[in-house]
Design a protein around this motif. Structure first.
Motif, PDB file in Angstrom:
ATOM      1  N   GLU A 140       3.730  -8.425 -53.295  1.00 24.00           N
ATOM      2  CA  GLU A 140       4.933  -9.027 -53.513  1.00 24.00           C
ATOM      3  C   GLU A 140       5.494  -8.853 -54.983  1.00 24.00           C
ATOM      4  N   LYS A 141       6.640  -8.550 -55.052  1.00 24.70           N
ATOM      5  CA  LYS A 141       7.140  -8.296 -56.679  1.00 24.70           C
ATOM      6  C   LYS A 141       7.248  -9.539 -57.041  1.00 24.70           C
ATOM      7  N   LEU A 142       6.699  -9.861 -58.278  1.00 22.75           N
ATOM      8  CA  LEU A 142       7.108 -11.277 -58.877  1.00 22.75           C
ATOM      9  C   LEU A 142       8.211 -11.431 -59.247  1.00 22.75           C
ATOM     10  N   LYS A 143       8.847 -12.405 -59.242  1.00 18.26           N
ATOM     11  CA  LYS A 143      10.288 -12.756 -59.440  1.00 18.26           C
ATOM     12  C   LYS A 143      10.248 -13.110 -60.960  1.00 18.26           C
ATOM     13  N   LYS A 144      11.173 -13.068 -61.933  1.00 17.20           N
ATOM     14  CA  LYS A 144      11.156 -13.920 -63.297  1.00 17.20           C
ATOM     15  C   LYS A 144      11.133 -15.039 -63.220  1.00 17.20           C
ATOM     16  N   SER A 145      11.664 -15.721 -62.257  1.00 14.45           N
ATOM     17  CA  SER A 145      11.654 -17.216 -62.304  1.00 14.45           C
ATOM     18  C   SER A 145      10.466 -17.819 -61.660  1.00 14.45           C
ATOM     19  N   ALA A 146       9.502 -17.010 -60.794  1.00 10.60           N
ATOM     20  CA  ALA A 146       8.360 -17.094 -60.485  1.00 10.60           C
ATOM     21  C   ALA A 146       7.303 -17.206 -61.662  1.00 10.60           C
ATOM     22  N   PHE A 147       7.496 -16.125 -62.528  1.00 10.14           N
ATOM     23  CA  PHE A 147       6.740 -15.928 -63.461  1.00 10.14           C
ATOM     24  C   PHE A 147       6.814 -16.959 -64.605  1.00 10.14           C
ATOM     25  N   GLY A 148       8.211 -17.604 -64.732  1.00 11.79           N
ATOM     26  CA  GLY A 148       8.250 -18.606 -65.832  1.00 11.79           C
ATOM     27  C   GLY A 148       7.755 -19.812 -65.215  1.00 11.79           C
ATOM     28  N   ILE A 149       7.904 -20.218 -63.877  1.00 13.88           N
ATOM     29  CA  ILE A 149       7.148 -21.514 -63.580  1.00 13.88           C
ATOM     30  C   ILE A 149       5.772 -21.192 -63.541  1.00 13.88           C
ATOM     31  N   GLN A 150       5.193 -20.387 -63.105  1.00 10.58           N
ATOM     32  CA  GLN A 150       3.736 -20.124 -63.360  1.00 10.58           C
ATOM     33  C   GLN A 150       3.401 -20.214 -64.779  1.00 10.58           C
ATOM     34  N   LEU A 151       3.968 -19.806 -65.796  1.00 12.92           N
ATOM     35  CA  LEU A 151       3.776 -19.705 -67.233  1.00 12.92           C
ATOM     36  C   LEU A 151       3.770 -21.102 -67.612  1.00 12.92           C
ATOM     37  N   LEU A 152       4.901 -21.828 -67.279  1.00 15.73           N
ATOM     38  CA  LEU A 152       5.037 -23.155 -67.652  1.00 15.73           C
ATOM     39  C   LEU A 152       4.063 -24.203 -67.229  1.00 15.73           C
ATOM     40  N   ALA A 153       3.613 -23.853 -65.909  1.00 21.01           N
ATOM     41  CA  ALA A 153       2.248 -24.690 -65.262  1.00 21.01           C
ATOM     42  C   ALA A 153       1.056 -24.548 -66.139  1.00 21.01           C
ATOM     43  N   THR A 154       0.901 -22.984 -66.400  1.00 19.96           N
ATOM     44  CA  THR A 154      -0.164 -22.550 -67.139  1.00 19.96           C
ATOM     45  C   THR A 154      -0.575 -23.307 -68.654  1.00 19.96           C
ATOM     46  N   ILE A 155       0.660 -23.446 -68.929  1.00 19.20           N
ATOM     47  CA  ILE A 155       0.748 -24.002 -70.461  1.00 19.20           C
ATOM     48  C   ILE A 155       0.589 -25.425 -70.338  1.00 19.20           C
ATOM     49  N   CYS A 156       0.931 -26.269 -69.190  1.00 11.84           N
ATOM     50  CA  CYS A 156       0.572 -27.682 -69.001  1.00 11.84           C
ATOM     51  C   CYS A 156      -0.918 -27.737 -68.714  1.00 11.84           C
ATOM     52  N   ILE A 157      -1.528 -26.785 -67.871  1.00 10.99           N
ATOM     53  CA  ILE A 157      -3.007 -26.949 -67.733  1.00 10.99           C
ATOM     54  C   ILE A 157      -3.893 -26.548 -68.916  1.00 10.99           C
ATOM     55  N   SER A 158      -3.462 -25.461 -69.660  1.00  5.59           N
ATOM     56  CA  SER A 158      -3.897 -25.244 -70.980  1.00  5.59           C
ATOM     57  C   SER A 158      -3.728 -26.266 -71.980  1.00  5.59           C
ATOM     58  N   PHE A 159      -2.960 -27.065 -72.130  1.00  6.92           N
ATOM     59  CA  PHE A 159      -2.596 -28.167 -72.796  1.00  6.92           C
ATOM     60  C   PHE A 159      -4.018 -29.154 -72.862  1.00  6.92           C
ATOM     61  N   LEU A 160      -4.782 -29.168 -71.658  1.00  7.67           N
ATOM     62  CA  LEU A 160      -5.931 -29.756 -71.654  1.00  7.67           C
ATOM     63  C   LEU A 160      -7.126 -29.069 -72.679  1.00  7.67           C
ATOM     64  N   ALA A 161      -7.084 -27.867 -72.742  1.00  4.09           N
ATOM     65  CA  ALA A 161      -7.765 -26.782 -73.455  1.00  4.09           C
ATOM     66  C   ALA A 161      -7.624 -27.244 -75.052  1.00  4.09           C
ATOM     67  N   VAL A 162      -6.191 -27.649 -75.335  1.00  2.00           N
ATOM     68  CA  VAL A 162      -6.000 -28.095 -76.778  1.00  2.00           C
ATOM     69  C   VAL A 162      -6.728 -29.136 -76.989  1.00  2.00           C
ATOM     70  N   GLN A 163      -6.788 -30.239 -76.219  1.00  2.00           N
ATOM     71  CA  GLN A 163      -7.524 -31.405 -76.166  1.00  2.00           C
ATOM     72  C   GLN A 163      -9.084 -31.055 -76.712  1.00  2.00           C
ATOM     73  N   THR A 164      -9.486 -29.891 -76.275  1.00  5.77           N
ATOM     74  CA  THR A 164     -10.864 -29.415 -76.447  1.00  5.77           C
ATOM     75  C   THR A 164     -10.784 -28.991 -77.828  1.00  5.77           C
ATOM     76  N   GLY A 165     -10.000 -28.386 -78.138  1.00  5.68           N
ATOM     77  CA  GLY A 165      -9.955 -27.619 -79.666  1.00  5.68           C
ATOM     78  C   GLY A 165      -9.871 -28.918 -80.663  1.00  5.68           C
ATOM     79  N   LEU A 166      -9.043 -29.978 -80.222  1.00  3.89           N
ATOM     80  CA  LEU A 166      -8.966 -31.091 -81.217  1.00  3.89           C
ATOM     81  C   LEU A 166     -10.255 -31.741 -81.477  1.00  3.89           C
ATOM     82  N   VAL A 167     -10.743 -32.229 -80.444  1.00  4.50           N
ATOM     83  CA  VAL A 167     -12.173 -32.734 -80.438  1.00  4.50           C
ATOM     84  C   VAL A 167     -13.299 -31.738 -81.005  1.00  4.50           C
TER      85      VAL A 167
END
Length: 481
Positions: free
Chosen positions: A4-31
């Motif tokens: 299934e070809k990935l829609k641009k809007s799907a890429f955007g929402i998956q990227l946004l969700a990834t940024i939110c989850i990766s925000f937890l990794a930012v906490q690791t870096g801060l610590v």
């Protein structure tokens, strides 16, 4: 299986969700970055603590997060399977929050050390949260989005160094505390992983999740095909078909006709399912070997000795400036990994970066032994090695650990993989000083180089290419090894 070809809007929402989850990794870096600019004050007579920290206290401050992570990692998979990817990820944000609250409210050395242990629990959960990213990502971009978590970690390190250089002690803590709260709010806005929802029998909710992350209607063909694909991956009959001597086209036809019509539930524990799965055992052994080799390539040790080497190589620059440049180096390299991992593949990237890291460590060893070039070359080699290693070797083990396992055992095997990371890192740090004292620092770097080239050979012979493949296709690769 389903292209299934990935829609641009799907890429955007998956990227946004990834940024939110990766925000937890930012906490690791801060610590992880915080002690580097606070230990000098903690050891001085002007410390804000009730007493100056001893050298043993400082060692514990750096080492106790490893203990917290090592003890917790084996249980992370259970938590992710029990309460779900979303709520487990939020739950593992709490240790960071507690860590900063303790640091803010307490000024005794024992409480600061307790906070370090608690932070390690959060780091363990953050590592396992990569499966959340893997399960909401389209196969064509799964590697890049999973690797994005590493960029979050290095961004946290960079932010921490910058805060430490320009803000007061308590303002740093307040800022980190605010970022932690913001992270947990962002995570609460996400939808649960469709894989987990199917695992617990909530097909309707899984369909809604797939529709959300692919930006399509719930009743669309995309959702229908994705549901069927996930059911196939969870069907206990899958491995028997994959293990047969059948060509790929016939295998796909068999799976389409025989599997995926209903969710086949089982009450067996992930451990029992793992023992029955030949592909999962082979996948785990491969991931553990890749982890052992990449950790032993010397990056952890180089980071420990970086400040000392930088002081010798570029004495005119402050240690904080050198640290910030190194953090930028890591961050840029991790972004490049995100951009190229789904184009060049995991295997090729691991192979090339292992070989180039081996060359860098040989040159570093020779520079430390023979001083064949000006001191600034030492700093240049450190930056170059760190860049190359981060582009591939530092990230790929975590990507593989998040994507190569069957859904039923994914959290379990990922927890084992992350616990192994802690164990190998601890052993590497523990044996380094005695070995360096016995044979010298330069020969140690030659040993790192040997391990890098060994990693290159292992990647060539034993690591399968998983880019763009679904979980069932990855299992087929391990069964054919």
């Amino acid at each position: 299986m389903y292209e299934e070809k990935l829609k641009k809007s799907a890429f955007g929402i998956q990227l946004l969700a990834t940024i939110c989850i990766s925000f937890l990794a930012v906490q690791t870096g801060l610590v992880c970055g915080w002690p580097s600019y606070t230990v000098e004050m903690f050891q001085s007579n002007e410390t804000i603590l009730t007493r100056p920290m001893s050298s043993i206290d400082i060692s514990l401050l750096g080492g106790l997060p490893n203990i917290g992570g090592l003890v917790t990692s084996p249980f992370c998979g259970y938590v992710f399977n029990k309460i779900g990817r979303k709520y487990a990820t939020i739950l593992f944000g709490l240790p960071y929050l507690i860590n900063w609250i303790i640091i803010l409210l307490c000024n005794s050395v024992p409480f600061i050390l307790i906070a370090a242990v608690i932070a390690g629990i959060g780091i363990a959960g953050q590592n396992v949260s990569l499966i959340y990213i893997s399960e909401i990502s389209h196969d064509s971009i799964r590697g890049g989005l999973t690797a994005f978590s590493a960029s979050g970690y290095f961004l946290g390190i960079l932010i921490s160094y910058i805060l430490g250089g320009y803000l007061s002690y308590y303002n740093v803590v307040y800022t980190c505390l605010a970022l932690c709260i913001l992270c947990m709010i962002c995570l609460a806005l996400l939808k649960e992983s469709p894989v987990y929802l199917l695992l617990i029998g909530k097909e309707k909710e899984a369909a809604n999740s797939i529709a959300f992350y692919n930006q399509v209607e719930v009743k669309s063909k995309t959702v229908e095909k994705e549901i069927k694909k996930l059911k196939i991956q969870m069907d206990p009959r899958l491995e028997k078909i994959l293990d047969g001597n059948i060509d790929l086209e016939t295998t796909e036809e068999l799976m389409d006709s025989m599997l995926g019509d209903m969710i086949v539930t089982t009450k067996e524990s992930p451990w029992k399912l793992f023992l029955k799965s030949k592909s999962s055992k082979r996948a785990l052994s491969t991931v553990l070997m890749v982890i052992a080799l990449t950790v032993a390539m010397g990056s952890v040790i180089l980071q420990v000795y970086a400040e000392k080497l930088f002081k010798e190589a570029v004495p005119s620059m402050s240690p904080n400036t050198c640290a910030i440049i190194l953090a930028v180096d890591f961050l840029v390299a991790s972004f490049i990994c995100v951009l190229i991992i789904d184009k060049f593949g995991r295997k090729n990237l691991l192979l090339v970066t292992s070989a180039l890291s081996g060359i860098c460590t040989v040159l570093l060893g020779a520079q430390l032994q023979k001083q064949w070039a000006p001191h600034w070359v030492t700093a240049a080699l450190i930056y170059l090695y760190s860049f190359i290693y981060t582009v591939g070797c530092a990230v790929i083990p975590f990507v593989l650990a998040a994507e190569v396992y069957l859904p039923e055992v994914r959290s379990f095997c990922n927890g084992i993989s992350m616990a192994f990371v802690w164990a190998v890192t601890f052993i590497t740090l523990f044996i380094f000083n005695p070995v360096a004292e016995a044979i010298g620092l330069a020969p140690v770097f030659y040993c790192f180089s040997f391990i890098c080239f060994l990693g290159t050979l292992y990647a060539h012979l034993r690591v399968p290419e998983t880019k763009g493949l679904s979980a069932d296709e990855i299992q087929a690769l391990f069964l054919k090894r």
